[in-house]
Design a protein around this motif. Structure first.
Motif, PDB file in Angstrom:
ATOM      1  N   GLY B 325       0.907  -1.178   0.094  1.00 19.32           N
ATOM      2  CA  GLY B 325       0.043   0.118  -0.111  1.00 19.32           C
ATOM      3  C   GLY B 325       0.723   1.180  -0.198  1.00 19.32           C
ATOM      4  N   ILE B 326       1.795   1.170   0.919  1.00 19.16           N
ATOM      5  CA  ILE B 326       2.574   2.345   1.138  1.00 19.16           C
ATOM      6  C   ILE B 326       3.524   2.613  -0.219  1.00 19.16           C
ATOM      7  CG2 ILE B 326       4.704   3.491   2.037  1.00 19.16           C
ATOM      8  CD1 ILE B 326       3.988   2.110   4.674  1.00 19.16           C
ATOM      9  N   LEU B 331      -3.263   7.775  -2.840  1.00 13.43           N
ATOM     10  CA  LEU B 331      -3.862   8.094  -1.375  1.00 13.43           C
ATOM     11  C   LEU B 331      -4.318   6.983  -0.916  1.00 13.43           C
ATOM     12  CD1 LEU B 331      -5.223  10.415   0.347  1.00 13.43           C
ATOM     13  CD2 LEU B 331      -7.198  10.293  -1.166  1.00 13.43           C
ATOM     14  N   ARG B 332      -5.199   6.028  -1.688  1.00 11.68           N
ATOM     15  CA  ARG B 332      -5.801   5.034  -1.021  1.00 11.68           C
ATOM     16  C   ARG B 332      -4.802   3.945  -0.539  1.00 11.68           C
ATOM     17  NH1 ARG B 332      -9.505   7.574  -3.579  1.00 11.68           N
ATOM     18  NH2 ARG B 332      -9.026   6.953  -5.706  1.00 11.68           N
ATOM     19  N   GLY B 333      -3.844   3.735  -1.178  1.00 19.25           N
ATOM     20  CA  GLY B 333      -2.857   2.764  -1.030  1.00 19.25           C
ATOM     21  C   GLY B 333      -2.141   3.308   0.515  1.00 19.25           C
ATOM     22  N   ILE B 334      -1.797   4.296   0.405  1.00 17.14           N
ATOM     23  CA  ILE B 334      -1.125   4.645   1.965  1.00 17.14           C
ATOM     24  C   ILE B 334      -1.942   4.648   3.052  1.00 17.14           C
ATOM     25  CG2 ILE B 334       0.256   6.471   2.931  1.00 17.14           C
ATOM     26  CD1 ILE B 334       1.508   7.017   0.098  1.00 17.14           C
ATOM     27  N   VAL B 339      -4.212   2.565   7.963  1.00 13.35           N
ATOM     28  CA  VAL B 339      -5.441   1.813   8.592  1.00 13.35           C
ATOM     29  C   VAL B 339      -4.962   0.642   9.090  1.00 13.35           C
ATOM     30  CG1 VAL B 339      -7.753   1.361   8.332  1.00 13.35           C
ATOM     31  CG2 VAL B 339      -6.822   3.596   7.611  1.00 13.35           C
ATOM     32  N   GLN B 340      -4.343  -0.066   8.119  1.00 16.06           N
ATOM     33  CA  GLN B 340      -3.899  -1.553   8.290  1.00 16.06           C
ATOM     34  C   GLN B 340      -3.035  -1.774   9.506  1.00 16.06           C
ATOM     35  OE1 GLN B 340      -6.057  -3.493   7.540  1.00 16.06           O
ATOM     36  NE2 GLN B 340      -5.218  -5.632   7.131  1.00 16.06           N
ATOM     37  N   MET B 341      -1.973  -0.763   9.692  1.00 13.78           N
ATOM     38  CA  MET B 341      -0.935  -0.863  10.596  1.00 13.78           C
ATOM     39  C   MET B 341      -1.787  -0.935  12.116  1.00 13.78           C
ATOM     40  SD  MET B 341       1.885   1.669  10.056  1.00 13.78           S
ATOM     41  CE  MET B 341       2.266   2.615   8.532  1.00 13.78           C
ATOM     42  N   LEU B 405      -8.639  -0.626   0.782  1.00 10.16           N
ATOM     43  CA  LEU B 405      -8.054   0.478   0.618  1.00 10.16           C
ATOM     44  C   LEU B 405      -6.792   0.232  -0.186  1.00 10.16           C
ATOM     45  CD1 LEU B 405      -9.190   3.086   3.291  1.00 10.16           C
ATOM     46  CD2 LEU B 405      -9.874   2.855   0.976  1.00 10.16           C
ATOM     47  N   ILE B 406      -6.006  -0.667   0.735  1.00  9.12           N
ATOM     48  CA  ILE B 406      -4.446  -0.885   0.139  1.00  9.12           C
ATOM     49  C   ILE B 406      -4.738  -1.715  -1.241  1.00  9.12           C
ATOM     50  CG2 ILE B 406      -2.704  -2.710   0.585  1.00  9.12           C
ATOM     51  CD1 ILE B 406      -2.870  -2.274   3.460  1.00  9.12           C
ATOM     52  N   LEU B 407      -5.672  -2.684  -1.302  1.00  6.71           N
ATOM     53  CA  LEU B 407      -5.740  -3.451  -2.537  1.00  6.71           C
ATOM     54  C   LEU B 407      -6.229  -2.513  -3.763  1.00  6.71           C
ATOM     55  CD1 LEU B 407      -6.604  -6.961  -1.351  1.00  6.71           C
ATOM     56  CD2 LEU B 407      -4.576  -6.054  -2.433  1.00  6.71           C
ATOM     57  N   GLN B 408      -7.167  -1.559  -3.364  1.00  4.03           N
ATOM     58  CA  GLN B 408      -7.751  -0.585  -4.477  1.00  4.03           C
ATOM     59  C   GLN B 408      -6.485   0.183  -4.715  1.00  4.03           C
ATOM     60  OE1 GLN B 408     -11.176  -0.244  -5.573  1.00  4.03           O
ATOM     61  NE2 GLN B 408     -10.014   0.880  -7.152  1.00  4.03           N
ATOM     62  N   GLY B 409      -5.806   0.709  -3.850  1.00  2.58           N
ATOM     63  CA  GLY B 409      -4.707   1.643  -4.292  1.00  2.58           C
ATOM     64  C   GLY B 409      -3.876   0.871  -4.887  1.00  2.58           C
ATOM     65  N   ALA B 410      -3.341  -0.326  -4.630  1.00  7.31           N
ATOM     66  CA  ALA B 410      -2.210  -1.174  -5.352  1.00  7.31           C
ATOM     67  C   ALA B 410      -2.683  -1.256  -6.842  1.00  7.31           C
ATOM     68  CB  ALA B 410      -2.140  -2.365  -4.610  1.00  7.31           C
ATOM     69  N   PHE B 411      -4.301  -1.376  -6.803  1.00  6.31           N
ATOM     70  CA  PHE B 411      -4.626  -1.858  -8.209  1.00  6.31           C
ATOM     71  C   PHE B 411      -4.369  -0.524  -9.063  1.00  6.31           C
ATOM     72  CE2 PHE B 411      -7.909  -2.798 -11.429  1.00  6.31           C
ATOM     73  CZ  PHE B 411      -7.973  -4.039 -11.536  1.00  6.31           C
ATOM     74  N   GLU B 412      -4.845   0.581  -8.631  1.00  5.29           N
ATOM     75  CA  GLU B 412      -4.598   1.795  -9.185  1.00  5.29           C
ATOM     76  C   GLU B 412      -3.334   1.978  -9.832  1.00  5.29           C
ATOM     77  OE1 GLU B 412      -6.293   5.138  -6.977  1.00  5.29           O
ATOM     78  OE2 GLU B 412      -8.048   3.901  -6.428  1.00  5.29           O
ATOM     79  N   ALA B 413      -2.332   1.416  -8.856  1.00  6.78           N
ATOM     80  CA  ALA B 413      -0.730   1.782  -9.312  1.00  6.78           C
ATOM     81  C   ALA B 413      -0.430   0.675 -10.347  1.00  6.78           C
ATOM     82  CB  ALA B 413      -0.098   1.652  -7.908  1.00  6.78           C
TER      83      ALA B 413
END
Lengths: 649, 502
Positions: B325-326, B331-334, B339-341, B405-413
């Motif tokens: 995610g980071i 935005l969504r990945g980070i 949040v996941q931390m 959120l992480i996976l959505q962000g990762a998917f965007e990237a």
């Protein structure tokens, strides 16, 4: 009504909380009250909501309760919506659900886990209602996973038997494989459309305004369909559903026949605009037809009363996907509704048989129960006729419309598969009826030899004299479902949904033009005769000429087929051999080879060894002589200063 | 305010030394009240934090001169990224103390001193806005953890403690050299102004005078060495199963709950903003390692026979998601990563507490020794199940929001990476449900478990708040993300400017 929508799932949820937290301290009467109050109240509210949507202006009811997830431009609202489609679903879920709750009061009466059972069942109702009320796909996923959780908990309800716990786990994991596709579809939806809301998705996909290439749409469609095959038990992910019969029979009726397993169909109907635009419908239709056939072929030879019904459910869900796949979403939902009636009826009637026989499920140990259990036998017969598609019963109309639409859409081959399956359906259903209710009672043959049932409790074979009808709290719901199975076919669900689509121009349900009834009569005659042929064949084979099956199984092809069908075509074994075992083996190898040997021993341990080696080399400069130390000290200072000056300069 | 939270545990240590006079009960109560007071202040801070703050909230920042000649100052502050990590550390410390109420019976005074010093170290790491101050806290927290494992651990504790220490120290030394080099660069460009380790000044200087790409890469790797071990990123993870397994329950809870997040936090606060080009260059490699960690960690979980070891490997998998995610740099990945931390701290913390409760009763962590526990300990089973479903990301519980959120962000990237990572969601369900089945379900096969008791009031007292948090954060997640996203947006603005500067 707008502000009361949220109450529909909340009321059963309160029942879950009350029975889950306090159930073990309350008297049984109170548990029963809270168990049924939530679903019943939800049913009344659903009826009110449905009336408002169906009557008058026919406008959808919406309620929004703020965001559930929010990050930048991404919003997932707690948005609820009742339109014609979700209205129909609401009625089925709360109606059939409430009946099954009442039935369970009798069925589960002596179970020590009584409050726990109703807590799970209420939680299931809440999740299922969220699933159909959601106005966006992420909130739908909340319900989707919620019903999966309850399915897991209820399949493994009698958890002391490890095989039940395993079956629950299998259901959850196989569904997760489907979810893998589902969530990827959701990610792709957001990247493509920037929203999760159904109306916007259908409109966006239909207009293809926001999408430049059609392959993205195709991928969205296929990924969501993978999710649907998991939840709705289609090829290749159907394998969990038959095992799910390990749960109590009311659970099989409610979750694994009437409601949860139809979520996939609902998803397709909800996003019909998107699915039509995506171009994956031919795949959906093919998978549906093949699953219908496969389920029926396996159901032919099963001996467990619930397993027959389970494979039959797989098969009937296949019909629904066939209907959706040829674009007749409204008809698919119609079959969903009638199937909910007659399959819930069949499961509950089977449950009544099992209850009367003290938890015996093997049909080879039944027979002749018509005389002992006349009411149960009658309602089972009604359900069997409806499932077979006997003329004028509920299943006749809905199944026939699916076949009609298939042929109408020019899919002759799929139609043929569906037609053959219809004959098979009638055959296995009446094979079951004959084995259970006709002939002589075969149960007392092994008097005194108890065995352990799925709950791990000792089963004593019921002596034929002690077999009694179930109490009316169980028979009452059966009779109501029986009436619905008889008359449910006269509800014009497709027309209702189609009318809604024309009025609101939104949901896109029933995008297939509902043309004039050319050839409909021919279809009815064909469909009706398929049912009658199957039924007669079953009576011939199992009642009038019992030697026929034995002779047939004596031939080599007969033997091979019986073996394949009885062992479910060895699909479970193949999955185990090709997927499960290799995966465990690879994990074990990775653990010892990579984690243990390579990383921990060679790399980490090697570093340690290297450090020790360096240490022993450097030990030589520890001479204990002051001059040596002075030289080293000065060298160190000079070295450090150089680095600092270089860095600063 | 921040300083009070940071040093209240140290004050509690002083109180312990002065007041307790060797009374075990007094030691436990003083330590508990000290940590609860810290939690109270942390919560007050949480509610006084204005949600729309972009970056560090100025009113909260505190700065005093410290070692002026070297440009070292005492400067602490908070933004939306560190806010919840501080609260998490403050929450898990009293829980760790409560969980040790009966299980720790030797060197009780020293045990509580170690835990409280650890708390100061952890909070200090998250609030430090001066590079040297950060490094001091980073190292300070190492020692009590080493002692916790080495003294109060089980079986093979010395090996585990030394392994933990060496792994971490090896990383930190490289980071220290990098800090010195960076200081030289900053000093050169600030001259004639005095040099400084002030984080915000360093950001500004690096924006105006970026390091060369070779320098960036070397320094990034030095920082990354330290943080990657902490996360732990595959293949630097093998200290974790040993440390977790041998550590006492309190140690495991804090280790999994907070310490691992220092690694991911370090990337977010230091390594990436300092060296944007290098991080961009390294991102494909780090994402690849994160994905390997997700899948490999899950595979490892499948073959573990020791419950604690299983949960340790699951952390490798979960933290892989956070890293992915980071390094999606959006935005969504980070935000999902942050949040996941928090979510991982709550759910994995709860898992270690539950396993610890079982260990205290039966003195074994081997899964085969159990079976059918649900019938004997229903409350334990219910909480274990809820925690499991939180851990595998079931919607309505906290884990889902972060993972989504992480996976959505990762998917965007990067779609391929997201697809691979999502398979970890399937595997996560497998290993956790297998654990549940073997531990809780089935017949009671081992007669040694016949007299197993259910969770007592004390244990429910610290587990129920965690369960409530799992539900609350699963339903009302915007309350959390609204405080995180503005700071992440600010972070991204700065990052975009710096990384596109050439």
């Amino acid at each position: 009504m707008e502000s009361a929508l949220i109450l529909i799932p909340i009321l059963p949820f309160l029942g879950f909380l009350i029975n889950g937290l306090l159930g073990h301290k309350m008297p049984r009467r109170a548990v029963s009250f809270f168990a049924c109050a939530g679903p019943a109240a939800a049913a009344i509210l659903s009826l009110l909501a449905f009336q408002q949507v169906a009557g008058g202006e026919g406008k959808a009811i919406v309620q929004s309760l703020g965001d559930w997830i929010r990050a930048g431009s991404l919003h997932v609202p707690f948005g609820l919506k009742v339109d014609h489609l979700s209205g129909v679903m609401l009625l089925v879920i709360t109606g059939v659900g409430t009946l099954i709750h009442v039935y369970s009061l009798g069925y589960m009466r002596d179970d020590p886990g009584y409050p726990r059972f109703f807590a799970y069942l209420n939680l299931f109702m809440a999740a299922m209602l969220v699933l159909v009320l959601a106005n966006n796909i992420v909130l739908l996923f909340l319900g989707w996973e919620g019903v999966g959780l309850c399915s897991y908990l209820l399949i493994g309800f009698w958890y002391k038997d490890l095989s039940n716990a395993r079956a629950g786990m299998k259901a959850f994991v196989v569904n997760r494989v489907g979810d893998f596709g589902f969530v990827l579809g959701v990610f792709l939806i957001f990247v493509t459309f920037g929203t999760f809301e159904f109306d916007a998705l259908n409109a966006g996909a239909a207009a293809k305004v926001t999408v430049s290439d059609s392959s993205t749409l195709w991928w969205i469609g296929i990924l969501l369909f993978v999710g649907a095959t998991g939840k709705s038990a289609q090829i290749p992910l159907y394998v969990w559903l038959p095992d799910a019969m390990a749960g109590p029979t009311p659970v099989s009726a409610l979750i694994h026949a009437a409601t949860m397993v139809t979520s996939g169909i609902y998803l397709l109907a909800r996003l019909s605009g998107l699915f039509v635009a995506s171009g994956v419908l031919p795949i959906v239709a093919t998978i549906g037809a093949l699953t219908a056939l496969l389920g029926a072929l396996i159901a032919l030879t099963q001996t467990d009363i619930k397993k027959v019904l389970a494979y039959s459910t797989v098969s009937q869900l296949g019909y629904m996907f066939l209907g959706a796949g040829v674009g007749a979403f409204g008809v698919a939902v119609f079959h969903l509704v009638t199937h909910a009636f007659f399959k819930a009826l069949l499961f509950l009637a089977a449950g009544a048989v099992i209850h009367s026989l003290h938890h015996e499920q093997d049909m080879r140990k039944m027979g002749g129960l018509l005389r002992k259990l006349p009411i149960t036998a009658t309602v089972f017969l009604v359900g069997a006729l409806a499932l077979s598609g006997f003329p004028l019963t509920a299943g006749f109309f809905s199944k026939d419309e699916i076949l009609h639409e298939t042929l109408h859409g020019g899919h002759a081959l799929l139609y043929a598969v569906g037609f053959v399956t219809a004959i098979l359906t009638a055959f296995y259903t009446f094979r079951q009826f004959c084995m259970v209710f006709l002939g002589e009672y075969r149960g007392s043959a092994h008097e005194g030899h108890g065995h352990h049932d799925t709950r791990g409790a000792l089963v004593h074979h019921a002596d034929s004299s002690e077999i009694r009808e179930s109490p009316w709290v169980m028979l009452g719901p059966l009779v109501i479902l029986g009436l619905l199975s008889l008359g449910g076919g006269f509800l014009d669900v497709p027309g209702f949904l189609l009318g809604a689509a024309h009025e609101t121009q939104a949901a896109g349900v029933g995008t297939e033009a509902h043309g004039p009834d050319t050839g409909k009569l021919t279809g009815w005659i064909l469909g009706g005769s398929a049912a009658i042929v199957g039924i007669l064949a079953a009576f011939t084979a199992f009642q009038w000429s019992p030697g026929l099956v034995t002779r047939l199984q004596g031939t080599t092809p007969g033997k091979i087929f019986a073996r394949l069908s009885y062992n479910k075509f060895y699909v479970d074994e193949a999955y185990d051999l090709l997927l499960v075992r290799p995966f465990s083996a690879v994990s074990l190898i990775l653990f010892y080879l990579i984690d243990r040997a390579l990383i921990d021993c060679v790399l980490v341990g090697g570093t340690g060894f290297f450090v020790r080696l360096t240490g022993s080399a450097l030990r030589r400069i520890q001479t204990g002589r002051i001059p040596t130390y002075t030289v080293l000290l000065v060298a160190g200072v000079v070295g450090l200063l150089t680095i600092f000056l270089w860095a600063a300069g | 305010m921040i300083s009070i939270i940071t040093f209240l545990p140290v004050a509690t240590v002083l109180a312990l030394l002065l007041v307790s006079r060797g009374s075990e009960r007094a030691v436990r109560f003083i330590a508990l009240f000290g940590s609860l007071a810290t939690l109270g202040f942390a919560l007050a801070l949480l509610f006084s934090f204005s949600p729309e703050t972009r970056g560090f909230q100025p009113q909260l920042t505190e700065q005093w001169r410290w070692i002026q000649s070297l440009g070292v100052s005492y400067k602490v502050g908070l933004d939306g990224i560190s806010l919840f990590l501080v609260v998490l550390a403050a929450l898990l410390t009293p829980i760790a103390i409560l969980s040790s109420w009966t299980s720790v019976q030797k060197r009780i005074l020293e045990f509580h001193i170690a835990i409280l010093l650890l708390e100061t170290g952890m909070i200090g790491v998250f609030v430090a806005m001066d590079l040297v101050l950060f490094y001091v806290f980073w190292e300070v927290m190492l020692i009590p953890m080493y002692l916790l494992i080495g003294i109060w651990g089980s079986g093979n504790r010395i090996y585990a403690a030394v392994k933990f220490f060496l792994y971490t120290v090896a990383g930190s030394l490289l980071m220290f050299l990098a800090i010195l080099y960076l200081h030289g660069h900053v000093a050169r460009h600030l001259a004639p102004l005095p040099a400084t380790f002030d984080l915000e000044v360093i950001y500004t200087v690096l924006k105006a005078h970026p390091l060369g790409s070779g320098e960036q890469l070397a320094l990034f790797l030095a920082f990354a060495a330290s943080f990657a071990v902490k996360v732990p990123l595959f293949p630097f993870h093998t200290w974790l199963p040993d440390a977790h397994t041998e550590a006492p329950t309190a140690g495991s809870v804090i280790l999994a709950g907070v310490l691992l997040k220092m690694g991911t936090y370090g990337f977010l606060r230091f390594a990436i903003p300092f060296f944007p080009l290098a991080s961009l260059e390294a991102a494909p490699w780090i994402c690849a390692l994160a994905i390997v960690g997700i899948i490999f960690g899950a595979c490892m979980c499948l073959v573990q026979e020791d419950m604690k070891r299983l949960v340790a490997y699951s952390s490798v998998s979960h933290l892989g998601f956070v890293m992915l995610g980071i390094f999606a740099f959006n935005l969504r990945g980070i935000s999902g990563g942050v949040v996941q931390m928090i979510n991982h701290g709550i759910s994995t913390g709860a898992l270690f507490l539950l396993i610890g409760a079982m260990y205290e009763r039966r003195h074994t962590r081997m899964i085969v020794e159990y079976g059918g526990v649900a019938a004997l300990a229903p409350r334990f089973a219910v909480i274990f199940f809820i925690t499991t479903f939180s851990s595998i990301g079931l919607p309505f519980l906290n884990g889902f929001v972060g993972e989504f959120l992480i996976l959505q962000g990762a998917f965007e990237a990067n779609r391929t990476q997201a697809v691979l990572a999502t398979s970890g969601v399937v595997l996560g369900a497998v290993y956790m449900l297998v654990l549940c089945r073997r531990l809780l379900l089935g017949p009671m096969s081992n007669p040694e478990n016949d007299h197993l008791t259910d969770l007592n009031r004390r244990e429910l007292g610290f587990l129920i708040p965690l369960v409530l948090l799992m539900v609350a954060l699963g339903i009302f997640s915007p309350w959390l993300t609204d405080r995180v996203t503005p700071s992440v947006e600010h972070w991204l603005d700065r990052w975009a400017q710096v990384s596109s500067s050439r």
